[in-house]
Design an enzyme around this catalytic site. Structure first.
Site, short mmCIF file in Angstrom:
data_model
loop_
_atom_site.label_atom_id
_atom_site.label_comp_id
_atom_site.label_asym_id
_atom_site.label_seq_id
_atom_site.Cartn_x
_atom_site.Cartn_y
_atom_site.Cartn_z
N LYS A 22 0.88 -1.17 0.00
CA LYS A 22 0.00 0.00 0.00
C LYS A 22 0.91 1.21 0.00
O LYS A 22 2.01 1.20 0.58
CB LYS A 22 -0.93 -0.02 1.20
CG LYS A 22 -0.36 0.62 2.45
CD LYS A 22 -1.02 1.95 2.72
CE LYS A 22 -0.03 2.96 3.29
NZ LYS A 22 -0.53 4.31 3.24
N THR A 54 6.17 5.62 2.16
CA THR A 54 5.02 5.48 3.07
C THR A 54 4.23 4.33 2.59
O THR A 54 3.27 4.47 1.86
CB THR A 54 4.06 6.64 3.03
OG1 THR A 54 4.79 7.77 3.37
CG2 THR A 54 2.95 6.47 4.04
#
Lengths: 406, 406
Positions: free
Chosen positions: B179, B190
């Site tokens: 993700k 991230t």
């Protein structure tokens, strides 16, 4: 903010701005000649980009050859960077043409270019315009004003300021202009800082003082982190103010001048950040209590450059987690997170590495609304300090830079 | 691209995704439990951000305590970062609750959080949801699919892939999901990379192979240069594939597995760049002939991060001067500009530091139009190589990040 808007004449300096044209499809001045009387000496700080433009190479060579300077020759619209050997020859041709026309030595001429990278410099247009620029030379305030417009690229307005100080009972004047709006980053911004003074000062002293002033002004402003190929901050001293020669950078007289120059450079640098491409907010990122000034600069710069911090600023969103995330990734050796405090304007957001217990979203929102924001980060680790000036990142920045050449 | 879309079941792995809710005002799964049968061992690479989130601290501590892992507990919507001591306690509470509910040791549970920084973790919601997540545990492909959606934040689509290899005549399967969309940068993006395999491998060997794969995949993808507080790439080996234990990272069996893992990580990393916030183009910046691999990474990264290069890519503008300007400011020791060559896809733009003599604006424009761009920079200095995956910078990026919390 001790300098004032606009220019003051500097004895021994004349300016001539004309349309070459170098800028395509624009009916504006884009060539500037600044002429200095005999006896003037210069100092300069130039970009650290290794892919620097031809004029930067030539300027450095001329400065190494002699501190005496008679002309600055500037054009907007074409950077003459990424142009290889042909670019060096093009630059040399314009300098040689000016040397012949004006009857001065080639190495007393400093060239500057700004604009699109990678396209051949229109040498003929520039050489053709030089006699007109020489004819236009004049030292008036109007000519300073016109000059400050001729060097603009994506700037939305000209940047011209002046300041004065008194040395040995004589008034010393400094007038400076800057250009820059994007591709702005320390070492150096895509900018020119062009400053003239009537101060009587040796070239070595002048260079030392200029380097000091640039460190906390032009080298502490960032718009997008892109260090240009062409940046330069240049300072000329025409030696006409009437006081005794200043030769020692540590002397009180030198410090007096350094202080005025620093204020002028700070104010010009601030104008660059305020005019950042697409900017709606002017932002100071202040890092204090760092291990060293260098660490403080690295931390403040990392925050000032973060696209996530900058987009939050554009939206007036007190998304302060992005600030501490940027602090945490700053390339400095060790951070005691539990000692970090952060304020946005007067509102303390972070206390000891976590959200301040009294912090409310409403207070954070109120602090983010104004068009001027101070982000203050106290590291609790030492006495290192730095202030970096920047702006927010908006859709308009993307539009300007997507459409720059079209 | 040797991995395939979607997941394959991994013997010994079950997944349960439910709505806690942690995400505000969204009717979606946001809590994920991944359960591993007894005997499973894990490896992980985590963010280098010093301001890292509470779950990262806890994960590292648990990994240091034992390689055995029984649960991964993930939530989207709240990063539990910048939350200080309270954040550590919140993380610990959720882990303790799961340990009690599932009857496993606390240090066999690895927590992961992603989302907004600086807000308190909704501990009660999470603890309340845990029994439902445990009830939902199932190893089917459908549950992998549902899990890959539960961990999304600004991702526009889930990222789930699988790959297989044969070791000692036994088929070894790897299924991985990722993700991430913004705040993407090496060390780490991230992102989560969550990979499970039935391989029979010691924890030390697993860790060594994971670190190698992450180096050229997740650590070579950048969207905006913002290193997150929460990133982690984790790998579990359930030891169920039926071959003999692999303990030496240099053995042919280990290399076989490493190769499959590398391909899977590369493909997942590419999906992250392709899904970069607001991205319209997928861009590979390849630097070759650099002094070292490290220099090549630095140079490729500087180009991939340049807002000016990225906005030019968004506009399909072959403003190649921005590419060489970025190369020139890359913090590497020395660049022989006159030996630099640059291609955009198959069109050579720069030859020996200047514009290629046969280059035409039309050819450059044609090369910039496709949604997939390779920028290849040959430094002419050595054999250093790196490929960085990134995307363009659009107005949509600014919009997404300005509006993220509202």
């Amino acid at each position: 903010m001790k300098s004032s808007v606009g220019g003051l004449p500097i004895q021994g300096v004349r300016l001539g701005a004309v349309k070459a044209p170098v800028y395509r499809n624009k009916d504006r001045d884009d060539l500037l000649l600044m002429a200095f009387d005999e006896g003037s000496v210069g100092a300069a700080v130039t970009t650290t980009n290794q892919f620097c433009a031809a004029p930067v190479h030539v300027l450095r060579a001329h400065l190494a050859s002699t501190p005496h300077v008679r002309f600055w020759l500037l054009n907007a619209g074409n950077a003459n960077a990424g142009t290889g050997e042909a670019g060096m020859e093009a630059c040399d041709q314009t300098v040689a043409e000016l040397a012949t026309n004006a009857g001065v030595a080639k190495d007393s001429i400093w060239p500057f270019s700004t604009g699109v990278i990678g396209e051949p410099l229109p040498v003929e247009s520039i050489c053709h315009a030089l006699p007109r620029a020489i004819d236009a030379l004049n030292g008036s305030v109007d000519h300073w004003e016109r000059a400050s417009r001729a060097v603009m690229t994506t700037d939305t307005h000209p940047k011209l300021r002046h300041i004065q100080c008194v040395i040995q009972g004589k008034t010393v004047t400094l007038t400076g202009m800057a250009k820059g709006s994007g591709m702005i980053h320390p070492n150096m911004a895509t900018m020119f800082g062009l400053i003239a003074s009537d101060v009587v000062m040796s070239a070595g002293c002048l260079q030392s003082i200029l380097a000091g002033s640039v460190r906390h002004s032009f080298n502490c402003v960032t718009v997008d982190g892109d260090t240009s190929t062409n940046d330069a901050c240049a300072l000329v001293a025409t030696q006409t103010a009437g006081h005794r020669l200043i030769d020692d950078p540590k002397s009180p007289d030198a410090q007096q001048f350094a202080s005025a120059l620093s204020d002028l450079c700070d104010d010009l640098a601030e104008m660059l950040a305020r005019d950042g491409e697409g900017a709606t907010k002017f932002v100071r990122v202040i890092c204090e209590e760092a291990v060293s000034d260098s660490d403080a600069h690295t931390i403040a710069n990392t925050v000032a450059l973060s696209p996530l911090v900058k987009t939050a600023l554009a939206a007036s969103d007190p998304n302060w987690g992005r600030i501490v995330a940027a602090v945490g990734r700053a390339p400095v050796s060790e951070i005691a997170i539990e000692r970090v405090n952060v304020w946005i304007n007067d509102v303390q957001i972070v206390q000891n590495g976590g959200r301040h217990p009294q912090y409310t979203e409403e207070a954070g929102q109120a602090a983010m609304n104004p068009p001027e924001i101070d982000i203050r980060i106290a590291m609790g680790a030492g006495s290192g300090y730095c202030r970096v000036m920047t702006c927010d990142l908006t859709k308009e920045y993307v539009r300007i830079n997507a459409e720059y050449r079209t």
